[in-house]
Design an enzyme around this catalytic site. Structure first.
Site, PDB file in Angstrom:
ATOM      1  N   ASP A 121     -24.635   0.277  19.751  1.00 36.42           N
ATOM      2  CA  ASP A 121     -24.590  -0.016  18.058  1.00 36.42           C
ATOM      3  C   ASP A 121     -25.849   0.690  17.520  1.00 36.42           C
ATOM      4  O   ASP A 121     -26.790   0.921  18.370  1.00 36.42           O
ATOM      5  CB  ASP A 121     -24.497  -1.447  17.750  1.00 36.42           C
ATOM      6  CG  ASP A 121     -23.989  -1.519  16.244  1.00 36.42           C
ATOM      7  OD1 ASP A 121     -24.005  -0.415  15.557  1.00 36.42           O
ATOM      8  OD2 ASP A 121     -23.485  -2.542  15.849  1.00 36.42           O
TER       9      ASP A 121
HETATM   10  C1  BGC Z   1     -23.155  -1.575  12.715  1.00 35.58           C
HETATM   11  C2  BGC Z   1     -21.616  -0.853  13.350  1.00 35.58           C
HETATM   12  C3  BGC Z   1     -21.542   0.506  12.751  1.00 35.58           C
HETATM   13  C4  BGC Z   1     -22.827   1.162  13.233  1.00 35.58           C
HETATM   14  C5  BGC Z   1     -22.793   2.824  12.963  1.00 35.58           C
HETATM   15  C6  BGC Z   1     -24.136  -0.434  12.661  1.00 35.58           C
HETATM   16  O1  BGC Z   1     -25.120  -0.946  11.961  1.00 35.58           O
HETATM   17  O2  BGC Z   1     -23.200  -2.726  13.224  1.00 35.58           O
HETATM   18  O3  BGC Z   1     -20.650  -1.768  12.983  1.00 35.58           O
HETATM   19  O4  BGC Z   1     -20.353   1.109  13.475  1.00 35.58           O
HETATM   20  O5  BGC Z   1     -24.071   0.793  12.354  1.00 35.58           O
HETATM   21  O6  BGC Z   1     -22.415   2.973  11.495  1.00 35.58           O
END
Ligand code: BGC
Length: 735
Positions: free
Chosen positions: A284
């Site tokens: 993530d």
């Molecule tokens: C979120 C994810 C997301 C990622 C990319 C993160 O802050 O937890 O769900 O896919 O950002 O945007």
């Protein structure tokens, strides 16, 4: 010219078989030619533009990104930069980088892109696998028109806690329903051939149990037994992997002491070993960088974090630059073995091959012209209709009667952008999004009197005056979802899930007028709204219904469409009841109304009774169940019932099957969903419904082993998780 010279004869693999032999050979050949730096580059994901300067779609190419792509230092990009820029960057990767390995661009296309469906929590209430798959196909092709070839969806976090803002992004609280949702969404996003230029790679996230965070607070710690992990939180991920998902995103949080981003038990033993996952894992946002003090404090510095993460099974580092800065040196030092690095690179290349990027690296700039966005808008309208859950309807207040003079109230009555829900960062045409437009399009005589906002002071005099001038009030309530002031979505946990601001004053003012009123909720989580539920005549749970949301919700309110949605989460009376879920254990003292010594709250009616329970939802007609039976037939249990439409209108019932294993080696949930079927009945019609459940579905995990279902079971073929006639069946065996 530095084109890749690998033969193009091999078709991209079917997604269920990411490791096809012909592709593995091509990967072997590539790995043999790659330098250490080029290998690490394939594991690095950076932004596709300069975030600091604002919108990455506008403005010139960022030199930092260009350099990284040309030098092969970043094989993966994040955040949509627009299709033209994507193709420019792709050309550089293919023609100017030494080995010509294409880039891949990921972006969060969660529930739409050019047209927008309801939020996933709303969609889950449709209990409709064909609808889910069809929508994901549309999300995918729309994503492709922006040069996106990989989405960070579906989000599969089972969530039992409505305080957690990200409950909006998931399919609710049930592992079986979420597993069905997972498989449908993966099949839709990736299609039968993810390389056909109309589909994208799916990403199962956030692996795993992110929704079980303490206190419902986002990013927070999770403490969970291995049994619960396996029985509740892992099944949707396993279903997604088995459906062929190409990528998986480990979650931010610490689980049982170990961050998911550097957790070999989750990433190696379970995901690869037990589920057979062959695609790539991606961190993530910045989560590898969060492994160091003062955050998780699992590694002393970023270099160790990089080594720890990849050794644990994290293939790609999204946005923390840990791999980019330190992995080459960590491999040289022998802290990361060459085969571990190669394995991670292989996973990334597999996905690029599966997407056909080696054969067709460029996005089709004419794709958008080939799409019929009007049709997509109609599809989103149907999705909105089917996500609506009718929670109350006294005196047949709904559907709205012709000629009724309606006053529509609240800032959400005419606010297209607030209908789109979380993750909507694009400008999506919203002419059909607002309820006001939808009601007018459906011929309702409606006057709009905003009177109050979601968070501001309420002018009770204005509310009362507007209500008095109409035959019926339609009052909108709920939460804001727009990025800046979002009350649901990422990092929007709420310690009080009642109506925000002074909305309660509106409820009291409307109650005092004595006018009939319909409450329409636009929200991303279950809300604790006993007063509203009591005061209104009809209650419509509309969620954040998307770019055709106003249309879809109005269709249900006017009866152009039937209400067929059923809840996938329990609604509490009070925030303090969270986490609240129907498939709980009974305890040694199951709640009995009025019994002082059975499990309870002294200041709330639960846990015996939720305000609204999982599976619940009304129709404009009523259904009766008769002749319910559960019969064991070899390796399956056959559930049958005669369902009759008692009213005059055609309606659609969601017939649900629940079971309880009566005696087992561990305490088992009071009820668990094991199957469902939708049945459409004209007024007065009876149909026999038959739902087959494989016996294997009745087992469970305990102490690391799968325990087969044995002995006596209770069962219910029911309209929701609280009702139904008690049935029994026996699977035989030792118990
Ligand atoms: C979120 C994810 C997301 C990622 C990319 C993160 O802050 O937890 O769900 O896919 O950002 O945007």
């Amino acid at each position: 010219m530095k084109h890749l010279t690998i033969a193009c004869a091999v078709l991209a693999c079917a997604c269920a078989d990411a490791a096809a032999p012909a592709i593995e050979k091509r990967i072997d050949a590539l790995l043999a030619r790659m330098t250490l730096e080029e290998k690490v580059g394939q594991l690095v994901q950076i932004g596709s533009g300069d975030f600091a300067s604002g919108d990455v779609e506008k403005g010139p190419l960022d030199s930092h990104v260009v350099n990284a792509v040309v030098r092969g230092e970043a094989g993966l990009l994040i955040s949509c930069c627009g299709i033209k820029k994507y193709n420019q960057l792709q050309k550089m990767a293919v023609e100017e980088s030494r080995l010509g390995i294409p880039i891949m661009l990921g972006h969060d296309v969660i529930h739409g892109c050019r047209t927008v469906a309801p939020i996933p929590l709303g969609l889950s209430c449709a209990w409709d696998e064909d609808l889910w798959r069809g929508l994901a196909e549309t999300f995918a092709v729309e994503a492709r028109t922006r040069g996106i070839d990989w989405t960070f969806a579906p989000m599969l976090d089972v969530s039992r806690d409505a305080r957690w803002g990200r409950i909006a992004e998931c399919a609710g609280q049930d592992p079986f329903l979420a597993s069905r949702y997972a498989a449908s969404m993966v099949r839709g996003f990736q299609g039968d051939n993810p390389a056909d230029g109309r589909h994208v790679a799916a990403c199962l996230k956030h692996y795993v149990a992110y929704g079980a965070c303490e206190g419902g607070r986002d990013y927070n710690t999770v403490e969970l037994s291995d049994d619960t992990l396996r029985n509740v939180y892992l099944p949707p991920f396993e279903a997604g992997v088995r459906a062929g998902a190409l990528t998986v995103m480990p979650a931010f949080h610490v689980m049982n002491g170990l961050p998911c981003s550097a957790n070999p038990y989750l990433l190696r033993t379970t995901l690869r070993g037990r589920f057979g996952f062959e695609g790539m894992t991606v961190s993530d946002w910045g989560s590898v960088g969060e492994l160091v003090p003062p955050r998780h404090g699992m590694y002393a510095n970023l270099a160790d974090a990089a080594a720890g993460a990849i050794n644990a099974g994290m293939d790609v580092d999204m946005m923390s630059n840990a791999y980019r800065r330190h992995l080459v040196e960590r491999v040289k030092a022998g802290v990361v073995k060459a085969n571990v690095l190669d394995e991670a690179v292989r996973h990334v290349l597999r996905v690029k091959f599966a997407l056909g990027l080696f054969e067709h690296p460029y996005a089709d700039e004419k794709l958008l012209e080939k799409l019929d966005l009007k049709k997509h808008a109609e599809q989103m309208r149907v999705a909105a209709q089917r996500s609506v859950v009718l929670l109350k309807n006294e005196k047949r207040t709904l559907p709205l009667k012709r000629g009724t003079r309606v006053v529509l109230m609240g800032e959400l009555g005419d606010n297209p952008s607030e209908m789109l829900g979380t993750w909507q960062t694009w400008d999506v045409p919203g002419e059909n999004a607002a309820l006001l437009a939808g009601l007018r399009a459906d011929g309702v005589d409606v006057v709009y009197a905003p009177c109050y906002t979601m968070t501001g002071a309420v002018d009770v005099v204005a509310v009362t005056a507007a209500a008095t001038n109409a035959d019926l009030v339609v009052a909108t309530f709920g939460e804001l979802c727009g990025w800046a002031a979002a009350m649901n979505g990422e990092n929007t946990s709420r310690a009080d899930i009642g109506l925000p601001g002074e909305q309660d004053k509106v409820v009291e003012a409307l109650r005092a007028t004595g006018r009939p009123f319909v409450a329409v909720l636009f929200n991303g989580r279950p809300l604790a709204i006993p007063e509203l539920a009591d005061a209104c005549d009809a209650l419509v749970e509309a969620w954040n219904p998307g770019s055709s949301g106003g249309w879809g919700v109005a269709d249900v309110m006017t009866g152009l469409a039937e209400p067929t949605g059923r809840l996938t989460v329990d609604f509490p009376h009070k925030t303090g009841e969270c986490p609240l879920y129907y498939n709980r254990l009974e305890t040694g003292r199951p709640w009995v109304d009025g019994d002082r010594w059975t499990t309870r709250y002294v200041d709330a009616p639960s846990p015996g009774r939720s305000l609204f329970s999982f599976g619940f939802g009304l129709s404009y007609t009523t259904f009766a169940y008769a002749n319910e039976k559960a019969a064991v037939d070899g390796d399956k249990v056959v559930f049958t019932a005669d369902v009759t439409n008692l009213g005059g209108r055609t309606g659609e019932e969601v017939v649900q099957v629940y079971v309880r294993d009566v005696v087992a080696c561990v305490s088992r949930p009071r009820r668990e969903l094991k199957g469902w079927q939708r049945v459409k009945l004209v007024g007065g019609e009876t149909k026999s419904v038959r739902i087959e459940v494989p016996v294997s579905r009745l087992g469970f995990w305990h102490a690391g082993t799968r325990v087969a279902g044995e002995g006596e079971f209770n069962a219910w073929i029911a309209p929701d998780s609280d009702r139904g006639r008690l049935l029994t069946f026996n699977l035989g065996g030792a118990r």
